[in-house]
Scaffold this motif. Structure first.
Motif, PDB file in Angstrom:
ATOM      1  N   ARG A   1     -30.987 -39.601  17.074  1.00 40.65           N
ATOM      2  CA  ARG A   1     -29.956 -39.838  18.676  1.00 40.65           C
ATOM      3  C   ARG A   1     -31.085 -39.803  19.213  1.00 40.65           C
ATOM      4  O   ARG A   1     -30.767 -41.530  20.294  1.00 40.65           O
ATOM      5  CB  ARG A   1     -28.780 -38.823  18.215  1.00 40.65           C
ATOM      6  N   ALA A   2     -31.789 -39.224  19.758  1.00 40.16           N
ATOM      7  CA  ALA A   2     -32.750 -39.535  20.508  1.00 40.16           C
ATOM      8  C   ALA A   2     -33.466 -40.863  20.280  1.00 40.16           C
ATOM      9  O   ALA A   2     -33.948 -41.313  21.485  1.00 40.16           O
ATOM     10  CB  ALA A   2     -34.518 -37.927  20.068  1.00 40.16           C
ATOM     11  N   SER A   3     -33.684 -41.392  19.532  1.00 44.90           N
ATOM     12  CA  SER A   3     -34.336 -42.828  19.530  1.00 44.90           C
ATOM     13  C   SER A   3     -33.430 -43.930  20.262  1.00 44.90           C
ATOM     14  O   SER A   3     -33.923 -44.914  19.685  1.00 44.90           O
ATOM     15  CB  SER A   3     -35.047 -42.931  17.985  1.00 44.90           C
TER      16      SER A   3
ATOM     17  N   ARG B   1     -39.064 -43.287  13.450  1.00 41.76           N
ATOM     18  CA  ARG B   1     -39.093 -43.108  14.621  1.00 41.76           C
ATOM     19  C   ARG B   1     -40.094 -44.100  15.308  1.00 41.76           C
ATOM     20  O   ARG B   1     -40.186 -44.720  16.233  1.00 41.76           O
ATOM     21  CB  ARG B   1     -39.484 -42.015  15.317  1.00 41.76           C
ATOM     22  N   GLU B   2     -41.467 -44.538  14.238  1.00 37.46           N
ATOM     23  CA  GLU B   2     -43.310 -44.842  14.603  1.00 37.46           C
ATOM     24  C   GLU B   2     -42.655 -47.362  14.659  1.00 37.46           C
ATOM     25  O   GLU B   2     -42.309 -46.957  15.097  1.00 37.46           O
ATOM     26  CB  GLU B   2     -43.817 -45.601  14.291  1.00 37.46           C
TER      27      GLU B   2
ATOM     28  N   GLY C   1     -28.705 -48.564  14.169  1.00 40.21           N
ATOM     29  CA  GLY C   1     -29.217 -47.802  14.584  1.00 40.21           C
ATOM     30  C   GLY C   1     -30.880 -46.743  14.414  1.00 40.21           C
ATOM     31  O   GLY C   1     -31.094 -46.832  14.900  1.00 40.21           O
ATOM     32  N   ALA C   2     -30.617 -46.855  12.397  1.00 39.70           N
ATOM     33  CA  ALA C   2     -31.518 -45.884  12.366  1.00 39.70           C
ATOM     34  C   ALA C   2     -31.725 -46.771  11.036  1.00 39.70           C
ATOM     35  O   ALA C   2     -33.285 -46.869  10.511  1.00 39.70           O
ATOM     36  CB  ALA C   2     -31.280 -45.351  11.795  1.00 39.70           C
ATOM     37  N   ARG C   3     -31.009 -47.923  10.615  1.00 40.74           N
ATOM     38  CA  ARG C   3     -31.271 -47.995   9.163  1.00 40.74           C
ATOM     39  C   ARG C   3     -30.507 -49.738   9.459  1.00 40.74           C
ATOM     40  O   ARG C   3     -30.034 -50.140   9.374  1.00 40.74           O
ATOM     41  CB  ARG C   3     -30.450 -47.920   8.394  1.00 40.74           C
ATOM     42  N   ARG C   4     -32.050 -50.420   9.383  1.00 41.58           N
ATOM     43  CA  ARG C   4     -31.987 -52.410   8.421  1.00 41.58           C
ATOM     44  C   ARG C   4     -31.709 -52.963   6.992  1.00 41.58           C
ATOM     45  O   ARG C   4     -32.282 -51.638   6.057  1.00 41.58           O
ATOM     46  CB  ARG C   4     -32.555 -53.454   8.918  1.00 41.58           C
TER      47      ARG C   4
ATOM     48  N   GLU D   1     -40.585 -51.923  17.135  1.00 42.25           N
ATOM     49  CA  GLU D   1     -39.498 -53.206  17.877  1.00 42.25           C
ATOM     50  C   GLU D   1     -39.635 -53.017  18.876  1.00 42.25           C
ATOM     51  O   GLU D   1     -39.410 -53.674  19.638  1.00 42.25           O
ATOM     52  CB  GLU D   1     -38.482 -52.379  16.984  1.00 42.25           C
ATOM     53  N   ALA D   2     -39.327 -51.995  19.601  1.00 42.67           N
ATOM     54  CA  ALA D   2     -38.783 -51.202  21.120  1.00 42.67           C
ATOM     55  C   ALA D   2     -39.969 -52.048  22.085  1.00 42.67           C
ATOM     56  O   ALA D   2     -39.861 -52.621  23.092  1.00 42.67           O
ATOM     57  CB  ALA D   2     -38.216 -50.170  20.731  1.00 42.67           C
ATOM     58  N   LEU D   3     -41.651 -51.956  21.533  1.00 45.80           N
ATOM     59  CA  LEU D   3     -42.403 -51.925  22.134  1.00 45.80           C
ATOM     60  C   LEU D   3     -42.407 -54.196  22.284  1.00 45.80           C
ATOM     61  O   LEU D   3     -42.525 -54.645  23.242  1.00 45.80           O
ATOM     62  CB  LEU D   3     -43.426 -51.917  22.348  1.00 45.80           C
ATOM     63  N   MET D   4     -42.978 -54.332  21.586  1.00 45.04           N
ATOM     64  CA  MET D   4     -42.319 -56.411  20.575  1.00 45.04           C
ATOM     65  C   MET D   4     -41.142 -56.884  21.315  1.00 45.04           C
ATOM     66  O   MET D   4     -41.599 -57.137  22.408  1.00 45.04           O
ATOM     67  CB  MET D   4     -41.912 -55.756  19.465  1.00 45.04           C
ATOM     68  N   PHE D   5     -39.628 -55.646  21.158  1.00 45.98           N
ATOM     69  CA  PHE D   5     -38.770 -56.849  21.712  1.00 45.98           C
ATOM     70  C   PHE D   5     -39.333 -56.732  23.551  1.00 45.98           C
ATOM     71  O   PHE D   5     -39.003 -57.207  24.536  1.00 45.98           O
ATOM     72  CB  PHE D   5     -37.303 -55.623  22.008  1.00 45.98           C
ATOM     73  N   GLY D   6     -39.837 -54.984  24.194  1.00 49.08           N
ATOM     74  CA  GLY D   6     -39.607 -55.197  25.388  1.00 49.08           C
ATOM     75  C   GLY D   6     -40.961 -56.408  26.827  1.00 49.08           C
ATOM     76  O   GLY D   6     -41.333 -57.224  26.975  1.00 49.08           O
TER      77      GLY D   6
END
Lengths: 409, 599
Positions: A25-27, A335-336, A303-306, A341-346
């Motif tokens: 949830r935190a992520s 989480r890593e 949100g957690a699984r693809r 991914e968040a970094l890549m999208f950012g």
């Protein structure tokens, strides 16, 4: 997000089963709760483009009809999905190859089996050769909000090189037809970075695009993938990619011409005339919002699984014949991985990274962790700082992948 | 004792020393044909490959001479390179005579001359051998002339042979018996045995190779090393016949092996004298000189994960290489490694080759350096080989650097080019001597630092491959030495800093900048590369920024594939060395440091 995972009731344990626990949830991104996206992949094209590495094939009418029936079956298998959809994206391939009746049946099934909000936006990808007055009217009637037209170029020589079946004149006519039809968002796709594309021909295509007045422009750099016709040509030395410096110059030119016409970049390849014309659907991918993908090779995320569907239509169908979701594989993101991914999208979007939000989700202070590198990027103008946001500039977007690879987590 | 001959073979690299040794061994039946490997004495891979002998070894041969008497011929192999001149000396001290091998196609070379001088210093009787007479280019008469003029030996004694074809081998054996003297020594005198070599044996510990000069050495004896004072019990003595062959004792004049309980080669001082603990000799044998490293370099593993492996490998190498000195070192750019001292450039090459081949390690070596003597303003004197410890220029009063006496042999027509090369390398030529038929010997005094890089290569080039070079250490002389820092994006890269003569600093710094420009991939911003002495920039180059990457699409939700590409990219980057915010691939260090040496 709902408390219950969409796939929790699945008969296939691989498909996105998850029990939410605190760290996950935190992520979650701060935009969670906005609504999910539904993607439907139509894997047919009238011809295979030599650069395309998507799951596509040339399907005659009977195969297309059989496929629509497959999709209807798959839709029915996702009745337990709870997250309301506020976007429905018909992509491919070439969904416009389907008749209005087929598209109508698909949308009806989606609306009746899945939680689609009344104000959900419908996106449709179309090829210029499928654009005719009747078809466009039918799309409007079906409620298509955003029409995305795969023009690729307004230069006949480039279109031939790209293996497209339309010519520049036809493409212009198609865009005019669609603009006139009054879609909320009219978008067109262009490709740049062809091996010998001159700045002049690119500028001419852009000028034509600007003059036609679409609401949204996607401008993709030609990527040569192995396993495509272009990939084989490159391997034989018959295709030489555009040198990096020229690519950079072309990319800058695109930003310059489009900005002058009023289109602002919001992602590496995407430009919108106003924020409301941004692709609400694609932004879900970039913001880690949930999405469900239907059709061969389609990917889903909760949100957690693809998880992802079988790529080949035969395997896809075989699963449906067994009354199973056609899921080929899945992964639970650590989480890593989510952070990466968040970094890549950012780095790919002008929103950039909200440093506080990132720290809350992943426990990493990107700016502090990469103080030296971020400092150099700020100084050289690749990154910009606006409050808590670290955002790529135009020059930064051009090297988004490398920035994401360099920033440490 | 009259039936013993202790001898060695002196030759230039490639003149066929090892092949000749093999033939002598075969002719005496010490090896059966089927167990014979070519070049029996060279048992290290690198020695075989390069055709040079690094570590000496010895073998005892039985030879029945034409007079019908059985002789014991002790062949003591000597290293063929000047880096190991102290080992050469020790081997020579164990002999009464030497074969001087000259290639019939190449003639006398610098190394032949240098080793000949060493042999004469030790009063050895010399017997010339002209090898490779089977080759079409062989010119035996010309070589006889060179033996006369360049070596000052009697050309009529020279024995023409083809070691490869086995021609003339009997004449050589007979020559050894008739021309070379038997050992002299007092069997009744107190024991004096020269330790001329040692090997580490995994089962027996250290095996010493000795020449008994006076007295008798037997198992059970309590012996003392006269220089170190250490005492041991003798467990076993015997002869080297390719395999060890135990015997009851070794008498004056004999060459053989001794096993005591010594566990590590570091406890052995090669060149030391063994005597009996109870009835010691009055004085040790003369000429003992501990080996001192003269060339220094830091060795780092390519991947910092391999530091442990490197550490183990260094320990194992050192078991058999007492001359290799090393200590832990660390670099901000390259992580942990070892600062090593070598006897010379060949020794350095041999060590790094062995680390690569025998231990399968990928290495980065810092630029080799000599040992400078630095006189500080505060009166203190420090010896420095590592740029990391170079004092602030303001604290230095004066610096001295090591000099060598170089001997260059070359055809006369290349003299001009060679003299020019010497001038470029700060050499003061002492004189030029005419040898036979258009060949010259140039002797010069020059800084050792000048031959660390490309001197050999350039000499070979300007003499079309006909020049040869040898050197011996001379003394220390004043020099203007500076520390050059290499800065990448304004950040000092410690592993690339070097010490150089002020006149040479700029050229070397430019070389570094140019190489780095080639081998550091473009990054997101413009990267200046600079060479600097303190705050003064003496060289620079620039890497232009990287401006566009191929941003594959990220649509349809297949984020996984894209993320995996990125993960791979990140892994690739993890192999880079980060200096400030610039990524430097290990290959960049390798290419800069390798091309600089150019060997």
């Amino acid at each position: 997000m709902t408390a219950r995972s969409p796939a929790a009731a699945s008969r296939r344990p691989t498909a996105g089963r998850s029990a939410r626990v605190a760290p996950e949830r935190a992520s979650l991104p701060s935009g969670a709760g906005e609504g999910a996206g539904l993607y439907v992949h139509v894997p047919f094209c009238s011809a295979i483009c030599p650069y395309c590495d998507f799951a596509v094939s040339v399907g005659a009418a009977p195969r297309r009809e059989a496929f629509v029936r497959d999709l209807l079956r798959e839709i029915a298998l996702w009745r337990e999905w709870r997250e309301p959809f506020d976007t429905v994206y018909l992509g491919g391939g070439t969904p416009s190859i389907l008749g209005a009746g087929q598209l109508g049946r698909l949308l009806d099934a989606v609306r009746s089996h899945l939680p689609v909000r009344d104000d959900a936006r419908i996106f449709l990808e179309a090829n210029p050769e499928d654009v005719a007055h009747e078809a466009v009217s039918a799309w409007r009637r079906l409620g298509v909000h955003t029409l995305s037209l795969g023009v690729q170029s307004f230069d006949d020589r480039e279109l031939r090189f790209l293996g497209r079946r339309h010519d520049a004149a036809h493409a212009q006519g198609a865009v005019r037809e669609c603009v006139a039809a009054g879609f909320d968002t009219m978008s067109l796709d262009l490709i740049f970075g062809l091996p010998d594309q001159s700045a002049d021909t690119l500028r001419a295509s852009l000028d034509t695009a600007v003059a036609l007045g679409p609401d949204h422009v996607s401008c993709y750099q030609l990527t040569v993938h192995e396993g495509t016709a272009f990939g084989r040509r490159r391997a034989r030395g018959r295709l030489v990619e555009m040198p990096e410096d020229e690519q950079a110059a072309r990319y800058a030119l695109i930003h310059q011409v489009l900005a002058r016409g009023g289109w602002r970049a919001y992602e590496v390849s995407n430009f919108a005339r106003a924020p409301r014309h941004r692709s609400r659907h694609n932004m879900k991918y970039w913001r880690h919002l949930p999405y469900l993908g239907l059709g061969p090779s389609a990917h889903s995320f909760d949100g957690a699984r693809r998880w992802w569907n079988h790529r080949g239509i035969e395997a896809y169908r075989a699963a449906l014949d067994r009354d199973e979701r056609p899921v080929a594989g899945s992964e639970r993101l650590t989480r890593e991985e989510l952070a990466l991914e968040a970094l890549m999208f950012g780095m790919r979007t002008t929103e950039g990274i909200d440093l506080r939000d990132f720290r809350r989700r992943f426990g990493v202070d990107i700016a502090a962790r990469n103080r030296r590198f971020v400092g150099d990027c700020l100084e050289s103008g690749l990154l910009e700082r606006a409050g808590d946001r670290l955002k790529p500039s135009t020059a930064g977007l051009a090297v988004a992948d490398t920035l994401a690879a360099r920033l440490e987590l | 004792m009259d039936h013993v001959r202790n001898f060695c073979i002196i030759a230039h690299i490639d003149h066929g020393k090892s092949t000749l040794a093999d033939r002598l061994i075969q002719a005496c039946g010490a090896v059966e044909a089927r167990q014979f490997r070519d070049q029996v004495l060279d048992d290290m891979d690198i020695e075989r490959e390069r055709g040079i002998t690094i570590k000496s070894n010895s073998v005892s041969l039985d030879y029945r001479a034409r007079d019908g008497e059985l002789h014991q011929l002790n062949l003591i192999d000597t290293p063929g390179h000047v880096d190991f001149s102290h080992e050469v000396r020790r081997s020579l001290m164990a002999c009464e005579g030497a074969l001087v091998v000259v290639d019939a196609t190449q003639g006398v070379e610098a190394q032949t001359v240098a080793n000949l001088y060493l042999a004469l210093e030790h009063d050895l009787e010399l017997l010339p051998v002209i090898n490779k007479i089977d080759l079409p280019a062989a010119d035996v008469e010309r070589v006889r002339e060179e033996i006369d003029q360049d070596l000052g030996l009697d050309p009529f004694d020279a024995i023409p042979v083809s070691a490869k074809q086995g021609l003339g081998i009997d004449e050589v054996l007979e020559g050894i018996v008739t021309h070379l003297p038997p050992p002299r020594g007092e069997r009744k005198a107190p024991l004096k045995a020269l330790v001329f070599d040692a090997r580490y044996d995994a089962y027996r510990g250290v095996v010493l190779y000795v020449r008994v000069v006076d007295g008798r050495l037997a198992s059970g004896d309590r012996v003392r090393f006269m220089h170190t004072g250490r005492e041991y019990e003798v467990h076993e003595v015997g002869l080297n016949r390719l395999r060890r062959e135990e015997s009851r004792g070794l008498d004056a004049g004999a060459v053989g092996y001794v096993i005591t309980g010594i566990k590590t080669i570091r406890d052995v001082s090669i060149g030391d004298t063994l005597t009996h603990a109870r009835e010691p000799a009055e004085a040790p044998l003369p000429g003992y000189k501990p080996a001192r490293p003269v060339v220094f370099s830091s060795i780092y593993p390519m991947s910092s994960r391999e530091y442990g492996d490197l550490s183990v490998a260094m320990e194992k190498l050192a078991l058999n290489d007492a001359a290799l000195v090393y200590q832990k070192d660390s670099s901000a750019a390259l992580g942990f490694g070892f600062r090593c001292g070598f006897l010379g450039l060949l020794h350095l090459d041999v060590v790094q080759e062995r680390l690569r081949r025998e231990f399968d390690l990928s290495l980065i070596l810092s630029a080799p350096s000599v040992l400078y003597r630095v006189q500080l303003r505060d009166g203190e004197r420090v010896d420095i080989d590592n740029p990391a410890y170079w004092p602030e220029p303001g604290a230095i009063d004066s610096v001295e650097e090591p000099y060598i006496r170089a001997s260059i042999l070359l055809p006369e027509k290349h003299l001009g080019a060679a003299m020019e090369l010497c001038r470029e390398h700060r050499a003061a030529t002492l004189g030029t001597g005419y040898l036979a038929r258009g060949r010259l010997e140039v002797s010069a005094e020059m800084p050792l630092a000048e031959v660390l890089f490309d001197f050999y290569d350039k000499l070979k080039t300007v003499t079309r491959g006909y020049g040869s070079f040898d050197y011996e250490p001379l003394d220390y002389r004043p020099a203007e030495v500076v520390k050059v820092d290499i800065l990448v994006h304004h950040e000092k890269v410690d592993a690339l800093a070097f010490l150089a003569h002020r006149e040479k600093a700029r050229a070397r710094a430019l070389h570094y900048c140019g190489q780095l420009e080639q081998s550091i991939p473009r990054q997101q911003f413009k990267i200046p590369i600079q060479g600097a002495i303190g705050a003064e920039i003496i060289a620079r180059s620039t890497i232009n920024p990287f401006r566009k990457d191929v941003t594959a699409k990220c649509y349809g939700g297949d984020v996984t594939r894209k993320r995996k590409l990125l993960e791979r990219q990140k892994k690739g980057k993890a192999r880079m060395k980060l200096v400030g915010s610039v990524e430097i691939p290990q290959e960049a260090f390798v290419s800069v440091l390798r091309t600089e040496r150019g060997r």
